[in-house]
Design an enzyme around this catalytic site. Structure first.
Site, PDB file in Angstrom:
ATOM      1  N   CYS A  65       0.839  -1.200   0.000  1.00  0.00           N
ATOM      2  CA  CYS A  65       0.000   0.000   0.000  1.00  0.00           C
ATOM      3  C   CYS A  65       0.878   1.256   0.000  1.00  0.00           C
ATOM      4  O   CYS A  65       2.103   1.177   0.116  1.00  0.00           O
ATOM      5  CB  CYS A  65      -0.909  -0.014   1.222  1.00  0.00           C
ATOM      6  SG  CYS A  65       0.000   0.080   2.781  1.00  0.00           S
ATOM      7  N   ARG A  99      12.135  -5.467   5.341  1.00  0.00           N
ATOM      8  CA  ARG A  99      13.299  -5.359   4.460  1.00  0.00           C
ATOM      9  C   ARG A  99      14.526  -5.178   5.323  1.00  0.00           C
ATOM     10  O   ARG A  99      14.430  -4.719   6.450  1.00  0.00           O
ATOM     11  CB  ARG A  99      13.157  -4.126   3.560  1.00  0.00           C
ATOM     12  CG  ARG A  99      12.514  -4.444   2.237  1.00  0.00           C
ATOM     13  CD  ARG A  99      11.874  -3.225   1.669  1.00  0.00           C
ATOM     14  NE  ARG A  99      12.822  -2.275   1.131  1.00  0.00           N
ATOM     15  CZ  ARG A  99      13.054  -2.113  -0.170  1.00  0.00           C
ATOM     16  NH1 ARG A  99      12.480  -2.870  -1.047  1.00  0.00           N
ATOM     17  NH2 ARG A  99      13.876  -1.188  -0.616  1.00  0.00           N
ATOM     18  N   HIS A 198       5.653   6.138  -2.630  1.00  0.00           N
ATOM     19  CA  HIS A 198       6.995   6.631  -2.985  1.00  0.00           C
ATOM     20  C   HIS A 198       6.915   8.099  -3.394  1.00  0.00           C
ATOM     21  O   HIS A 198       7.703   8.926  -2.966  1.00  0.00           O
ATOM     22  CB  HIS A 198       7.584   5.847  -4.173  1.00  0.00           C
ATOM     23  CG  HIS A 198       7.625   4.361  -3.990  1.00  0.00           C
ATOM     24  ND1 HIS A 198       7.397   3.496  -5.020  1.00  0.00           N
ATOM     25  CD2 HIS A 198       7.857   3.597  -2.901  1.00  0.00           C
ATOM     26  CE1 HIS A 198       7.509   2.249  -4.579  1.00  0.00           C
ATOM     27  NE2 HIS A 198       7.785   2.284  -3.294  1.00  0.00           N
TER      28      HIS A 198
HETATM   29  S1  SF4 Z   1      -1.912   1.516   5.893  1.00  0.00           S
HETATM   30 FE1  SF4 Z   1      -1.500  -0.192   4.498  1.00  0.00          FE
HETATM   31  S2  SF4 Z   1      -1.070  -1.938   5.888  1.00  0.00           S
HETATM   32 FE2  SF4 Z   1      -2.137  -0.342   7.087  1.00  0.00          FE
HETATM   33  S3  SF4 Z   1      -4.330  -0.839   6.963  1.00  0.00           S
HETATM   34 FE3  SF4 Z   1      -3.897   0.628   5.312  1.00  0.00          FE
HETATM   35  S4  SF4 Z   1      -3.488  -0.675   3.538  1.00  0.00           S
HETATM   36 FE4  SF4 Z   1      -3.280  -1.994   5.342  1.00  0.00          FE
END
Ligand code: SF4
Length: 490
Positions: A65, A99, A198
């Site tokens: 995301c 990572r 990004h």
């Molecule tokens: S920020 Fe990203 S990991 Fe967190 S709930 Fe939203 S989509 Fe999911």
């Protein structure tokens, strides 16, 4: 097999895969699958695939995301800042230490990359808002970690939904303390993948680092004619370090590396360099273009995977400088060539003719093709999790002959392509590993090098070659059989 029959086989594999979908989903996915041909001038992108579009609801995408793009990729590795995952604990925990971004420093004292900072939202915070909680987080961080050089606020989905004003809260605290506090509105639901994260993160570097007051952090560096910055290397397994060795040996001075092992100060001083060297184009082209427009700094893409591309890139970089640098560049190549030839001589006979299927993010679906080819291997399928059209255009220059191209491939498709194309090695992200190993196929994790590395530069190539040999030629394959290969036991 001649190119024609190969292409026909590849197109048939795509047709076969699409048959499993309802008509509407098949129509959508067909736009993201294609056969790339280097000599086909009519192809606008590699395989004419479309990219950077929403995933079909209901299919299992491998994408991350926007929060993951900002916290996990761009900002998270900046080592002397504290990065707060603002929202419920889950996103922060999931993104913690996923990572590997190697860094030098004392964790918890002057560096904080592997620590997990979360505002840990509870139900009442969702209802009543979390601005006050965030202000307390700032106070606590500065009390517990006085050597931090700044804080970023990485917004999770619920923050955007409840409308917490992280910008105002950050501004108040920054004004009070004079510290760099960067609110990043990177809620996960923004955009279609980590890619927008990004971009959002790059924009906050522009607004809060370049246009901020970071110059007050210690001594300013004295610029030289040979200053360069490494942009878009996250130092997974020490990649930026092995790249830096080569650049410095050829007489350049690396004054900043983004953002693996980076400090806020060096990022702020990047606009003084003579040339930006861009490795991960996808995640950092925005800030490189900004520096070009605003400060007149040219940027050049380079590829330090495998000797052929590394030689080419070193010469391309040297061409921006004078004859002294160009001569030293040739000296560096001459120095390492015997070592690289020995690596190729050792591993090529063991890997020649082996076929690979890739599926990764950023730059790797195209950049690593040359490294496999240096070992006599061939990439027969490749695709990106979150690429844009310009990535697929660049991919066309890298493939050797017709290649299956899949954008945002889902688990069903990747598995089906692997079964039909029968590669000798699958190299992709973290989640797929055991599926393919249970099929009896060698696998390498190409997000964080399966806890090996570095893979960049000449040192990295030696490790890359050894790892691929280890994966493919391990004696373990002689002892393992997929359950369906063992009669009566499946
Ligand atoms: S920020 Fe990203 S990991 Fe967190 S709930 Fe939203 S989509 Fe999911």
């Amino acid at each position: 097999m001649g190119p024609e029959s190969l292409e026909a086989k590849q197109k048939a594999a795509i047709e076969e895969v699409l048959k499993a979908y309802p008509a509407k989903a098949a129509k959508n996915r067909a736009k993201h699958l294609g056969v790339g041909s280097p000599e086909d001038e009519s192809q606008k992108t590699c395989g004419n695939v479309r990219s950077n579009k929403k995933t079909v609801p209901g299919v299992m995408s491998q994408r991350g995301c926007a929060y993951a793009g900002s916290k996990g990729v761009v900002w998270g590795p900046v080592k002397d800042m504290v990065h707060i995952s603002h929202g419920p604990i889950g996103c922060g925990q999931y993104s913690r230490a996923g990572r590997r971004n190697y860094y030098i420093g004392t964790t918890g004292v002057d560096t904080f990359v592997t620590m997990n900072f979360s505002s840990d939202f509870q139900e009442k915070d969702i209802v009543f808002g979390g601005d006050k909680k965030l202000a307390v987080c700032f106070e606590e961080i500065d009390a517990l970690f006085p050597l931090n050089n700044g804080i970023t606020v990485q917004s999770e989905c619920p923050i955007g939904l409840i409308g917490d004003d992280i910008n105002a809260t950050s501004k108040v605290y920054a004004k009070k303390t004079g510290n760099t506090i960067v609110p990043v509105n990177c809620e996960g639901f923004r955009g279609v993948s980590q890619s927008l994260g990004h971009h959002i993160a790059n924009d906050t570097v522009r607004d809060y680092v370049f246009d901020g007051n970071v110059e007050t952090l210690g001594e300013a560096i004295e610029p030289t004619e040979y200053d360069v910055a490494i942009i878009g290397d996250y130092n997974i397994g020490g990649d930026a370090w092995s790249s830096r060795i080569l650049l410095e040996e050829m007489g350049l001075r690396v004054t900043a590396q983004w953002s693996g092992d980076a400090t806020l100060k060096e990022m702020a001083q990047t606009p003084k360099v003579k040339l930006n060297l861009l490795h991960c184009y996808r995640s950092m082209n925005y800030i490189s273009r900004h520096m070009e427009k605003e400060f007149g700094i040219p940027w050049v893409e380079y590829n330090f995977f495998g000797p052929t591309q590394t030689y080419k890139s070193l010469r391309k970089i040297a061409a921006f400088f004078d004859e002294k640098i160009q001569a030293k560049c040739e000296e560096v190549i001459a120095k390492y060539e015997p070592m690289i030839n020995a690596v190729v001589d050792k591993y090529k006979p063991r890997l020649e003719g082996k076929q690979v299927m890739l599926f990764v993010g950023g730059l790797r679906p195209r950049h690593v093709i040359g490294a496999y080819e240096d070992l006599g291997m061939e990439v027969i399928g490749t695709g990106y999790e979150f690429a844009h059209d310009d990535d697929y255009k660049r991919t066309k220059d890298e493939i050797m002959r017709s290649t299956v191209i899949y954008d945002d491939v889902n688990e069903y498709e990747l598995e089906a392509f692997v079964k039909k194309l029968e590669p000798d090695l699958v190299a992709s992200g973290i989640k797929e590993k055991y599926v393919f190993q249970k099929m009896g196929l060698p696998y390498r994790q190409m997000h964080s090098w399966d806890y090996s590395g570095p893979y960049h530069g000449f040192d990295g190539f030696a490790i890359f070659a050894a790892d691929m040999d280890l994966a493919i030629n391990s004696p373990v394959w002689g002892y393992s059989k997929a359950p369906w290969e063992t009669e009566g036991e499946a």
